[in-house]
Structures are given as structure tokens and as C-alpha cells.
Write an enzyme that holds these catalytic residues in place. Structure first.
Site, PDB file in Angstrom:
ATOM      1  N   GLU A 203      15.472 113.880  37.132  1.00  0.00           N
ATOM      2  CA  GLU A 203      16.740 113.180  36.878  1.00  0.00           C
ATOM      3  C   GLU A 203      17.310 112.614  38.178  1.00  0.00           C
ATOM      4  OE1 GLU A 203      18.421 114.894  32.713  1.00  0.00           O
ATOM      5  OE2 GLU A 203      19.128 115.932  34.505  1.00  0.00           O
TER       6      GLU A 203
ATOM      7  N   GLU B  31      13.452 114.043  28.259  1.00  0.00           N
ATOM      8  CA  GLU B  31      14.283 115.177  27.853  1.00  0.00           C
ATOM      9  C   GLU B  31      15.130 114.737  26.675  1.00  0.00           C
ATOM     10  OE1 GLU B  31      16.674 117.217  30.693  1.00  0.00           O
ATOM     11  OE2 GLU B  31      15.185 117.045  32.297  1.00  0.00           O
TER      12      GLU B  31
END
Length: 370
Positions: free
Chosen positions: A144, A247
Site C-alpha cells: 500500500e 486486498e
């Protein structure tokens, strides 16, 4: 590697099992990994932390996902004939848009030293995996990366350093094996401006080429399904890269699971997707709502232009609530500087219920033609 990925992040599974967690499909108890495989899961994602321990050897929690732990899981995955995705965090504990903390061993380094550290560490990990016949199909260079990595030198807007640090990881992976695909992964999958800006800067800085854009998409945090669709459709044409929703998850229940964790209230973080957030989402946090979400998500990904939507990874599909398995221990909180408490904040979003029973969403995943 499969042309369409139905994936699950199982980074906490070994810890859940060690803490007494069991899994069932119907009345038959079994290995969660094997159950997921039977429902069509063909890719497992594992996070890797550099050194999730204090100098005295106290673990940070959430599986203490060091290389030894990851290799143990990778062997199990390979024994099932499944591919896996290695998620380099380049931190000793959780790295995400809110924190990208330098590993203890790298603190005090300048940008040149960090670039070499990333290369050497990545090369070492990949070499060990290759020697053990455990190479992943995909390596994500950072986790991320919305705010960059290796803060503060690699924090947005320092895109020159970001490109250098990521590039070092990419070159190390390719030096060991050119067949391993490379992913760059951001959160907030419904935010098209974010993705255009981040990848635009990365490319302008001469960032190394890569294979996949990874997106996190949680419907209670990252906008509507239409926001995700618009972003992926734009990115497919704008950057010409394959994409994986790396995700994702949603709730199957809003019932509390305190009795399973066996923690006092001041030791429990509680569910991330709670009643307040559930009220903002168009999918009910019920088993049927979870089914509907997964069906719509898979259809959205499949419809991305030019066939650029390559699948999904369901985050922490087997993180059921058991005493002793939480997102952080005291040592981990000390490393990140967060206040806590610990406990499991994801149990109501797994693909197994609180007692480890396979949920109906797995049938939806199995039956979808990718």
C-alpha cells in the site's frame, strides 16, 4: 500462472492454528488452505516483515511474519499445488498508507544506503526462496505505497527516492528470476485521481517497469463499487497494465465475537467494519451480503477493458477469532507508536465464520467463471 486469479491472503493462518483455530466445510474438519483450494482459490498472498521482534526476541504479533514463518507457509502452499504472492513490506511490522516505518537495521541510513539495503535484502530473500524451490509467482515491492515507503526519505512527494527504492527491489527480484512478476500496490481503489497522480509521478521519475497494478478496495473505506469500476477502467487504458484487486473483503456479520477472543474490552480493538461503517455500504454485512459483494466485484474486475482485470485477493480469509491471535502485541505497538489495543479486528470479514465454518461466499467464488 492462472490467467484469472482467485486469491486469499492467509498471512495469519499459522498463528490462528497454533492458537487453537479449526476449520470446517460442512461437517468435515480440514485444513483451511485445502478447503479454500477446493473452492477455487488459486493464489495465496503472504506478507513479509524484515524483523518483527524486539532485540530481546519478543514478537510484535499478527503472525510475526518473518522469512522463516513465510517459508513455512510457502511450503504448505506449494504442496497444495497453488501459486503465491510475496508482499514485501520493507518494515519490521505493518506498513500501510498511515505508516511506513524503517526497519530497525536500516534506521539512520541515507537514500543511497537505503537503496542498497532494499536491493541486498530483496536479493537475499529471493535467493533463499529460489534455493528452497519456493519462489513466488508475484512479488509486490512494498505494501500500500500510497504515501511512499521507507519514511521519511521515501515519503510522498519524494517520488525520486520512491522510484529509487522501488527500483532497487524490482532489480533484485529480476536478478534472481526474471519470471517472477512485479506488482506495485496502492490502497483506496476507488480514488482515480490518486492513482493517476501516483503512477504518473512514478513514471516521470523513470521508475522501473512492472507487471501489475495492485489495488486495495474495502467498500466501507474506499468509495462505491462504481468508483472502483471507473478507476480500473481508466487505468487499463491510461497505463496499459494488468490489475489485481490485491486486498478486499466485506463483513458477513455484525455480531460481536468477544467470547471467542477471551479478552477484556480494554484489550480488544473490536471489528474494523462495525455498525457505523456498515450503514454506509450498500451490501448488508450478512452471509448473503458477502455473497452479493463478491459476485459484483468479480464481474466488475472481469469487465475491465482490454482484459486488464486479472482477479482478486481476499484479505485474511481465515483470520477467525481465537485467543492469542491479534493485530499487534505490546512490542508491536511500541515499534509503530500506536496506542492499541490489540485483538482481532477482521474476524467478521473472513470467509469462515467465528467457529471456522466455510461461508456461502466461497461457493460464489468457486462458481464464478473468471
Amino acid at each position: 500462472m492462472e490467467s484469472w486469479i482467485k486469491g486469499a491472503d492467509l498471512s495469519s493462518l499459522a498463528e490462528v492454528e497454533a492458537c487453537g483455530g479449526h476449520f470446517k466445510d460442512g461437517d468435515i474438519e480440514g485444513d483451511a488452505l485445502n478447503i479454500l483450494k477446493d473452492y477455487g482459490i488459486n493464489m495465496i498472498r503472504l506478507r513479509l516483515w524484515n524483523n518483527p521482534y524486539t532485540p530481546e526476541g519478543e514478537g510484535y504479533g499478527a503472525g510475526n511474519c518473518d522469512l522463516h514463518y513465510v517459508m513455512g507457509m510457502a511450503r504448505r502452499i506449494r504442496q497444495q499445488g497453488i501459486n503465491w504472492l510475496l508482499d514485501f513490506h520493507y518494515s519490521d511490522f505493518w506498513a500501510d498508507p498511515g505508516k511506513q516505518i524503517l526497519p530497525k537495521a536500516w534506521q539512520g541510513m541515507d537514500a543511497d544506503q537505503l537503496e542498497r539495503a532494499v536491493y541486498n535484502y530483496t536479493f537475499s530473500v529471493m535467493t533463499i526462496l529460489k534455493e528452497e524451490n519456493l519462489l513466488p509467482a508475484i512479488a509486490a515491492i512494498g505494501n500500500e505505497l500510497t504515501g511512499g515507503l521507507l519514511w521519511p526519505l521515501g515519503k510522498v512527494p519524494e517520488y525520486g527516492n520512491i522510484a529509487r527504492f522501488i527500483g532497487a527491489g524490482i532489480r533484485a527480484v529480476r536478478q534472481v528470476d526474471k519470471n517472477v512478476k512485479i506488482m506495485l500496490h496502492l490502497d483506496n481503489g476507488g480514488n482515480n485521481e490518486l492513482y493517476k497522480d501516483w503512477f504518473g509521478h512514478y513514471i516521470e521519475e523513470g521508475g522501473e517497469d512492472f507487471d501489475y497494478i495492485g489495488l486495495s478496495y474495502y467498500p466501507f473505506w474506499h468509495g462505491t463499487m462504481e468508483d472502483l469500476r471507473n478507476n480500473m477502467n481508466d487505468l487499463a487504458v491510461r497505463f496499459g497494465k494488468d490489475m489485481i484487486v490485491t486486498e478486499t473483503s466485506t463483513g458477513f456479520s455484525l455480531e460481536d465475537y468477544k467470547q471467542y477472543e477471551q479478552l477484556d474490552d480494554d484489550q480488544r480493538k473490536g471489528m474494523a467494519a462495525d455498525k457505523k461503517l456498515a450503514a454506509t455500504v450498500s451490501y448488508a454485512m450478512t452471509p448473503q451480503g458477502q455473497c452479493d459483494f463478491m459476485k459484483d466485484l468479480m464481474e466488475l474486475i472481469k469487465a475491465v477493458p482490454e482484459g486488464r482485470g486479472k482477479g482478486f485477493v481476499y484479505w485474511e480469509a481465515a483470520w477467525i477469532p481465537v485467543p492469542g491471535s491479534g493485530w499487534s502485541d505490546k512490542a508491536g505497538l511500541a515499534y509503530t507508536g500506536e496506542s492499541g489495543p490489540g485483538g482481532n479486528e477482521w474476524a467478521n470479514q473472513a470467509l469462515f465464520d467465528y467457529e471456522g465454518n466455510a461461508l456461502p461466499a466461497l461457493k460464489v467464488i468457486r462458481d464464478f467463471q473468471g
